[in-house]
Design an enzyme around this catalytic site. Structure first.
Site, PDB file in Angstrom:
ATOM      1  N   ASP A  36       0.835  -1.200   0.000  1.00 49.58           N
ATOM      2  CA  ASP A  36       0.000   0.000   0.000  1.00 49.58           C
ATOM      3  C   ASP A  36       0.874   1.255   0.000  1.00 49.58           C
ATOM      4  O   ASP A  36       0.679   2.171  -0.778  1.00 49.58           O
ATOM      5  CB  ASP A  36      -0.969   0.020   1.192  1.00 49.58           C
ATOM      6  CG  ASP A  36      -0.292  -0.181   2.544  1.00 49.58           C
ATOM      7  OD1 ASP A  36       0.936  -0.431   2.597  1.00 49.58           O
ATOM      8  OD2 ASP A  36      -0.989  -0.084   3.572  1.00 49.58           O
ATOM      9  N   ASP A  93       7.034   3.633   3.414  1.00 50.55           N
ATOM     10  CA  ASP A  93       7.345   4.790   4.258  1.00 50.55           C
ATOM     11  C   ASP A  93       8.852   4.703   4.575  1.00 50.55           C
ATOM     12  O   ASP A  93       9.674   5.065   3.751  1.00 50.55           O
ATOM     13  CB  ASP A  93       6.452   4.701   5.499  1.00 50.55           C
ATOM     14  CG  ASP A  93       6.492   5.927   6.390  1.00 50.55           C
ATOM     15  OD1 ASP A  93       7.474   6.678   6.324  1.00 50.55           O
ATOM     16  OD2 ASP A  93       5.549   6.139   7.161  1.00 50.55           O
ATOM     17  N   PHE A 138       0.701  11.926   7.262  1.00 48.11           N
ATOM     18  CA  PHE A 138      -0.135  10.766   7.548  1.00 48.11           C
ATOM     19  C   PHE A 138      -1.352  10.744   6.629  1.00 48.11           C
ATOM     20  O   PHE A 138      -2.128  11.697   6.578  1.00 48.11           O
ATOM     21  CB  PHE A 138      -0.576  10.733   9.014  1.00 48.11           C
ATOM     22  CG  PHE A 138      -1.246   9.435   9.334  1.00 48.11           C
ATOM     23  CD1 PHE A 138      -0.490   8.287   9.557  1.00 48.11           C
ATOM     24  CD2 PHE A 138      -2.627   9.333   9.367  1.00 48.11           C
ATOM     25  CE1 PHE A 138      -1.104   7.058   9.806  1.00 48.11           C
ATOM     26  CE2 PHE A 138      -3.249   8.114   9.628  1.00 48.11           C
ATOM     27  CZ  PHE A 138      -2.480   6.985   9.847  1.00 48.11           C
ATOM     28  N   ARG A 188     -10.232   2.545   5.579  1.00 49.60           N
ATOM     29  CA  ARG A 188      -9.737   1.742   4.455  1.00 49.60           C
ATOM     30  C   ARG A 188     -10.686   1.767   3.259  1.00 49.60           C
ATOM     31  O   ARG A 188     -10.282   1.592   2.118  1.00 49.60           O
ATOM     32  CB  ARG A 188      -9.532   0.278   4.873  1.00 49.60           C
ATOM     33  CG  ARG A 188      -8.457   0.044   5.896  1.00 49.60           C
ATOM     34  CD  ARG A 188      -8.092  -1.436   5.947  1.00 49.60           C
ATOM     35  NE  ARG A 188      -7.394  -1.801   7.168  1.00 49.60           N
ATOM     36  CZ  ARG A 188      -6.084  -1.683   7.354  1.00 49.60           C
ATOM     37  NH1 ARG A 188      -5.331  -1.180   6.402  1.00 49.60           N
ATOM     38  NH2 ARG A 188      -5.529  -2.047   8.490  1.00 49.60           N
TER      39      ARG A 188
HETATM   40  P1  IMP Z   1       7.318   1.308   6.747  1.00 45.86           P
HETATM   41  O1  IMP Z   1       7.694  -0.058   7.285  1.00 45.86           O
HETATM   42  O2  IMP Z   1       7.820   2.433   7.590  1.00 45.86           O
HETATM   43  O3  IMP Z   1       7.691   1.485   5.284  1.00 45.86           O
HETATM   44  O4  IMP Z   1       5.750   1.444   6.873  1.00 45.86           O
HETATM   45  C1  IMP Z   1       4.910   0.701   6.095  1.00 45.86           C
HETATM   46  C2  IMP Z   1       3.576   0.464   6.765  1.00 45.86           C
HETATM   47  O5  IMP Z   1       3.222   1.483   7.695  1.00 45.86           O
HETATM   48  C3  IMP Z   1       2.511   0.494   5.689  1.00 45.86           C
HETATM   49  O6  IMP Z   1       2.320  -0.797   5.140  1.00 45.86           O
HETATM   50  C4  IMP Z   1       1.307   1.042   6.421  1.00 45.86           C
HETATM   51  O7  IMP Z   1       0.568   0.000   7.020  1.00 45.86           O
HETATM   52  C5  IMP Z   1       1.892   1.924   7.514  1.00 45.86           C
HETATM   53  N1  IMP Z   1       1.899   3.355   7.094  1.00 45.86           N
HETATM   54  C6  IMP Z   1       2.969   4.090   6.726  1.00 45.86           C
HETATM   55  N2  IMP Z   1       2.619   5.347   6.418  1.00 45.86           N
HETATM   56  C7  IMP Z   1       1.272   5.410   6.583  1.00 45.86           C
HETATM   57  C8  IMP Z   1       0.298   6.468   6.408  1.00 45.86           C
HETATM   58  O8  IMP Z   1       0.586   7.620   6.026  1.00 45.86           O
HETATM   59  N3  IMP Z   1      -0.998   6.136   6.679  1.00 45.86           N
HETATM   60  C9  IMP Z   1      -1.385   4.900   7.083  1.00 45.86           C
HETATM   61  N4  IMP Z   1      -0.502   3.886   7.251  1.00 45.86           N
HETATM   62  C10 IMP Z   1       0.812   4.136   6.999  1.00 45.86           C
HETATM   63 MG    MG Z   2      -1.795   0.254   9.028  1.00 46.57          MG
END
Ligand code: IMP
Ligand code: MG
Length: 179
Positions: free
Chosen positions: A103, A106, A155, A168
């Site tokens: 999705d 980040d 966010f 969602r």
């Molecule tokens: P990462 O491991 O930091 O890359 O984060 C990935 C996961 O964090 C994603 O699969 C989302 O579930 C959650 N996430 C990261 N940024 C957002 C956001 O802006 N809104 C909602 N969920 C997020």
């Molecule tokens: Mg989440």
């Protein structure tokens, strides 16, 4: 400006659904031309990527398979550290072209965990397709082959992304409003 309230917080539209669909179509066209004949196995990372995966595969005209995984966090028995494990990987990925469907990327920590665990099963190649990429937050080396949309380091909620379980189902993508 379209506004919604989730858990007492105000959100405004950042990316309307038409623009999301354009981004998804762009990824589909690239995959259709680059992965033709490779019979890729798409692995949708639940929960967040379910809407992206659904819209994306409908736009594909190549032979492909789709499967679903979820990341489970466990408290290790010997340390208090968090160990992430993939659950639900039911297809043999050995020797296959695998495309991870995310999705949002980040920090990339989640993606790194998935790639590491998938590599253990020796796929031929691992590609990454994400609906959203936060370039300011992503500091890892894993190449992001397909990103439908680049977004600021804020966010977001909607189109699969949740805020504490809610949002969602929204067809547009919203950003937390500053007030
Ligand atoms: P990462 O491991 O930091 O890359 O984060 C990935 C996961 O964090 C994603 O699969 C989302 O579930 C959650 N996430 C990261 N940024 C957002 C956001 O802006 N809104 C909602 N969920 C997020
Ligand atoms: Mg989440």
């Amino acid at each position: 400006m379209k506004e919604i309230i989730i858990h007492n917080k105000k959100f405004t539209v950042l990316i309307p659904s038409e623009k999301i669909q354009d981004g998804v179509t762009g990824v589909a066209e690239k995959i259709n031309s680059e992965l033709k004949g490779k019979q890729p196995l798409f692995i949708c990372v639940l929960n967040g990527a379910f809407i992206f995966a659904s819209d994306l595969v409908k736009k594909l005209n190549i032979e492909c398979e789709i499967s679903f995984i979820k990341l489970a966090s466990y408290i290790g028995t010997t340390s208090s550290g968090e160990v992430k494990t993939l659950i639900g990987l039911d297809k043999n990925v050995h020797g296959r072209t695998v495309v991870i469907l995310e999705d949002i990327v980040d920090t990339g920590l989640t993606l790194e965990t998935i790639v590491k665990q998938l590599s253990f099963f020796e796929p031929k190649e691992i590609k990454v397709a994400t609906l959203l990429l936060k370039p300011e937050a992503y500091k890892r080396d894993i190449p992001i082959d397909y990103a439908a949309l680049k977004v600021p380091n804020d966010f977001l909620v909607g189109y699969g992304l949740d805020y504490d379980g809610l949002g969602r189902n929204l067809e547009d993508i919203y950003v937390l409003a500053v007030d």
